[in-house]
Scaffold this motif. Structure first.
Motif, mmCIF file in Angstrom:
data_model
loop_
_atom_site.group_PDB
_atom_site.id
_atom_site.type_symbol
_atom_site.label_atom_id
_atom_site.label_comp_id
_atom_site.label_asym_id
_atom_site.label_seq_id
_atom_site.Cartn_x
_atom_site.Cartn_y
_atom_site.Cartn_z
ATOM 1 N N ALA A 249 0.818 -1.214 0.000
ATOM 2 C CA ALA A 249 0.000 0.000 0.000
ATOM 3 C C ALA A 249 0.854 1.267 0.000
ATOM 4 C CB ALA A 249 -0.942 -0.005 1.205
ATOM 5 N N HIS A 250 2.169 1.110 0.201
ATOM 6 C CA HIS A 250 3.048 2.288 0.239
ATOM 7 C C HIS A 250 4.242 2.124 -0.693
ATOM 8 C CE1 HIS A 250 0.719 3.810 3.609
ATOM 9 N NE2 HIS A 250 0.755 2.588 4.093
ATOM 10 N N VAL A 251 4.010 1.399 -1.769
ATOM 11 C CA VAL A 251 5.070 1.245 -2.775
ATOM 12 C C VAL A 251 5.033 2.468 -3.691
ATOM 13 C CG1 VAL A 251 5.748 -0.093 -4.796
ATOM 14 C CG2 VAL A 251 5.062 -1.268 -2.707
ATOM 15 N N VAL A 252 6.184 3.055 -3.947
ATOM 16 C CA VAL A 252 6.225 4.203 -4.868
ATOM 17 C C VAL A 252 7.267 3.945 -5.953
ATOM 18 C CG1 VAL A 252 5.450 5.911 -3.170
ATOM 19 C CG2 VAL A 252 7.897 5.489 -3.443
ATOM 20 N N GLU A 253 7.124 4.632 -7.054
ATOM 21 C CA GLU A 253 8.112 4.482 -8.127
ATOM 22 C C GLU A 253 9.451 5.032 -7.671
ATOM 23 O OE1 GLU A 253 7.119 5.933 -11.990
ATOM 24 O OE2 GLU A 253 5.223 4.819 -12.023
ATOM 25 N N SER A 254 10.501 4.390 -8.112
ATOM 26 C CA SER A 254 11.834 4.855 -7.764
ATOM 27 C C SER A 254 12.145 6.115 -8.539
ATOM 28 C CB SER A 254 12.857 3.778 -8.110
ATOM 29 O OG SER A 254 14.140 4.341 -8.143
ATOM 30 N N LYS A 255 12.935 6.990 -7.908
ATOM 31 C CA LYS A 255 13.356 8.200 -8.615
ATOM 32 C C LYS A 255 14.805 8.056 -9.070
ATOM 33 C CE LYS A 255 9.910 11.351 -7.301
ATOM 34 N NZ LYS A 255 9.519 11.778 -5.955
ATOM 35 N N GLY A 256 15.151 6.879 -9.531
ATOM 36 C CA GLY A 256 16.474 6.718 -10.124
ATOM 37 C C GLY A 256 17.509 6.064 -9.236
ATOM 38 N N SER A 257 17.097 5.597 -8.067
ATOM 39 C CA SER A 257 18.077 4.905 -7.225
ATOM 40 C C SER A 257 17.510 3.544 -6.821
ATOM 41 C CB SER A 257 18.399 5.721 -5.973
ATOM 42 O OG SER A 257 17.401 5.552 -4.992
ATOM 43 N N SER B 129 19.988 12.810 0.487
ATOM 44 C CA SER B 129 20.235 11.722 1.452
ATOM 45 C C SER B 129 19.035 10.787 1.565
ATOM 46 C CB SER B 129 20.580 12.292 2.827
ATOM 47 O OG SER B 129 21.816 12.965 2.771
ATOM 48 N N VAL B 130 17.846 11.357 1.804
ATOM 49 C CA VAL B 130 16.666 10.515 1.981
ATOM 50 C C VAL B 130 16.333 9.757 0.698
ATOM 51 C CG1 VAL B 130 14.150 10.635 2.227
ATOM 52 C CG2 VAL B 130 15.610 11.657 3.968
ATOM 53 N N SER B 131 16.400 10.429 -0.440
ATOM 54 C CA SER B 131 15.994 9.755 -1.678
ATOM 55 C C SER B 131 17.050 8.775 -2.186
ATOM 56 C CB SER B 131 15.644 10.783 -2.757
ATOM 57 O OG SER B 131 16.716 11.669 -2.963
ATOM 58 N N LEU B 132 18.317 9.159 -2.155
ATOM 59 C CA LEU B 132 19.358 8.300 -2.750
ATOM 60 C C LEU B 132 20.167 7.490 -1.728
ATOM 61 C CD1 LEU B 132 20.828 10.674 -5.502
ATOM 62 C CD2 LEU B 132 18.730 9.308 -5.543
ATOM 63 N N VAL B 165 23.449 13.792 -9.753
ATOM 64 C CA VAL B 165 24.452 12.902 -9.176
ATOM 65 C C VAL B 165 25.012 11.985 -10.266
ATOM 66 C CG1 VAL B 165 24.737 10.897 -7.660
ATOM 67 C CG2 VAL B 165 23.588 12.948 -6.806
ATOM 68 N N SER B 166 24.112 11.469 -11.082
ATOM 69 C CA SER B 166 24.524 10.592 -12.168
ATOM 70 C C SER B 166 25.453 11.334 -13.129
ATOM 71 C CB SER B 166 23.257 10.101 -12.878
ATOM 72 O OG SER B 166 23.581 9.417 -14.033
ATOM 73 N N LEU B 167 25.086 12.560 -13.462
ATOM 74 C CA LEU B 167 25.901 13.379 -14.374
ATOM 75 C C LEU B 167 27.274 13.675 -13.774
ATOM 76 C CD1 LEU B 167 26.078 15.166 -16.968
ATOM 77 C CD2 LEU B 167 25.102 17.034 -15.605
ATOM 78 N N VAL B 168 27.274 14.062 -12.500
ATOM 79 C CA VAL B 168 28.527 14.452 -11.848
ATOM 80 C C VAL B 168 29.468 13.249 -11.727
ATOM 81 C CG1 VAL B 168 29.435 15.070 -9.578
ATOM 82 C CG2 VAL B 168 27.724 16.517 -10.662
#
Lengths: 291, 291
Positions: A249-257, B129-132, B165-168
């Motif tokens: 119920a709290h799965v979200v799409e990844s933002k690239g990581s 930090s939180v996302s990656l 981050v990917s670019l850098v």
């Protein structure tokens, strides 16, 4: 005929007059859809995930099979309600020992509301989520025909620290000795359940490899269900130790990581289980060298 | 004679009239001890870690050598001040490209004060930090004798998301093309710096194996420093791509689990670098098959 599942260890049970999951005799599990974003998120997850070509077959098997949604009579008597129809993963287990482990040191995602984040944040800090990267949400351990199941209360489980988790993971795979203290479980079945090329540890490691690589989804507040059939084990049969992921119920799409939050918690659980298994191996080696 | 280091990319520099690190010509790095718990924590860390028999030699090499503490003239002119004396890990690099990556999706630990937790919590959410699971804290990339270093401002770095981050990480290992857009770096040195059996990726994976197992310490708010010498590389020499852990003012003893917070972030960084390297390998394969 739908009925309340006997072996539910976590989440809201239907038995208290409230909306809860149901099962049928053909091996289906009916999970009531929440009337909000969570319900939508979980349907969307099952619809897209089960047919996603980027998810390999050997990973799909860690997820309950999805048979669509259906309107069925709600367990709380409120009439027809939409349910997810899923595989009842423990339908063929006679005396299942089950552990529900919520993975991740945080159960919230940055896009959620401030209130929701704060609520989760406090829960994560109070439980072992922040310290260990996961928390046990529920468990039952089959002991014997006379003693039935050991099924500690939710309040007790919520207080588990590292030592309790370590103990419970050993007790989960131990034979029941009613005369002895439960503080020193024998881990008699650790090798059969956790060990081996198809044991629970091998399955968790396979899952880990995928999580080191996948950048499709982030599995917040998702649980790993570990279970096996002790009756079958005691009768010399295959205990079918298994690992399944549940609650999306709290799965979200990844933002690239990658999902570093889930992966970190999974690695921590793997380490705890490895240690439970290592204790046994050490004992065996000692026993051998003494002989 | 102590002087202000030329190649500092993160943390408070001594050059602005405030207390900051110094270096000497024999390859020592003098880090001023903070007058609080953080200073004590960092001294305690170096004292116990460098002589801890549970830490294998091949892991010790990822940490700067520790030569004790010494009272030296502070960089802010305030007189004698206690400093940690450490190995200056980039003292022999002529034109070092350096990246400081703060590892972990959270930089706070449960035992810290509410104020400190809240401050870190906000910073972690605002940064990557939180996302990656990590954030770049500072970097400099050597371009050419004419153009010197590319050293983006702290404010710019703090806003980095997954794409930046990917670019850098690709720009970090690219040749400098002043006429072309920097949005499409050539990754000319990715194989030499990230790849190979002793490259940065191999070193990070070695560190990862240790973090999957160690239950000694939790490395909150600690950074991984990645660096290499582009001058040496361009002259056909060994670029000495290296990985070092730095900043131990928030290291705490483990309470019985692995450091899943650090490990998750490290795995995420490894995945980003693997992707930078994979881009190059794909290009090479395409080039080969076209030939």
């Amino acid at each position: 005929m739908l009925k309340v599942p006997v072996h539910q260890v976590a989440g809201h049970p239907a038995s208290e007059g409230q909306l809860g999951p149901l099962v049928d005799e053909s091996g289906c599990f009916y999970k009531p859809l929440q009337n909000n974003e969570r319900g939508n998120t979980e349907v969307a997850f099952y619809m897209s995930f089960s047919s996603n070509p980027r998810v390999p077959k050997h990973i799909q098997r860690f997820f309950p099979k999805f048979y669509g949604t259906r309107l069925v009579e709600a367990s709380d008597g409120s009439g027809l309600h939409p349910h997810l129809v899923l595989e009842d993963v423990i339908s063929n287990y006679v005396k299942p020992s089950i552990m529900d482990v919520k993975i991740g040191s945080r159960t919230w995602y940055a896009e959620a509301s401030e209130d929701y984040i704060q609520k989760c944040f406090e829960k994560d800090k109070k439980s072992s989520s922040v310290s260990l990267g996961f928390r046990i949400s529920g468990l039952q351990v089959y002991r014997s025909p006379e003693s039935g199941y050991w099924k500690p209360e939710k309040k007790q489980i919520q207080k588990f620290g590292a030592d309790d988790v370590s103990l419970v993971l050993r007790r989960f795979v131990s034979s029941y000795q009613p005369t002895e203290s439960d503080r020193d479980p024998d881990c008699a079945f650790a090798s059969s359940i956790y060990g081996g090329s198809s044991g629970i540890l091998a399955q968790l490691r396979e899952l880990k490899s995928w999580f080191e690589d996948q950048t499709i989804l982030q599995f917040y507040s998702c649980s790993i269900l570990m279970f096996y059939d002790k009756e079958s084990l005691l009768n010399g049969g295959d205990p079918r130790g298994a690992v399944k992921l549940v609650d999306f119920a709290h799965v979200v799409e990844s933002k690239g990581s990658i999902d570093h939050n889930f992966l970190g918690g999974l690695c921590s659980l793997i380490k705890f289980i490895s240690e439970a298994l290592a204790t046994v191996n050490e004992c065996t080696i000692e026993a051998c060298s003494t002989d």
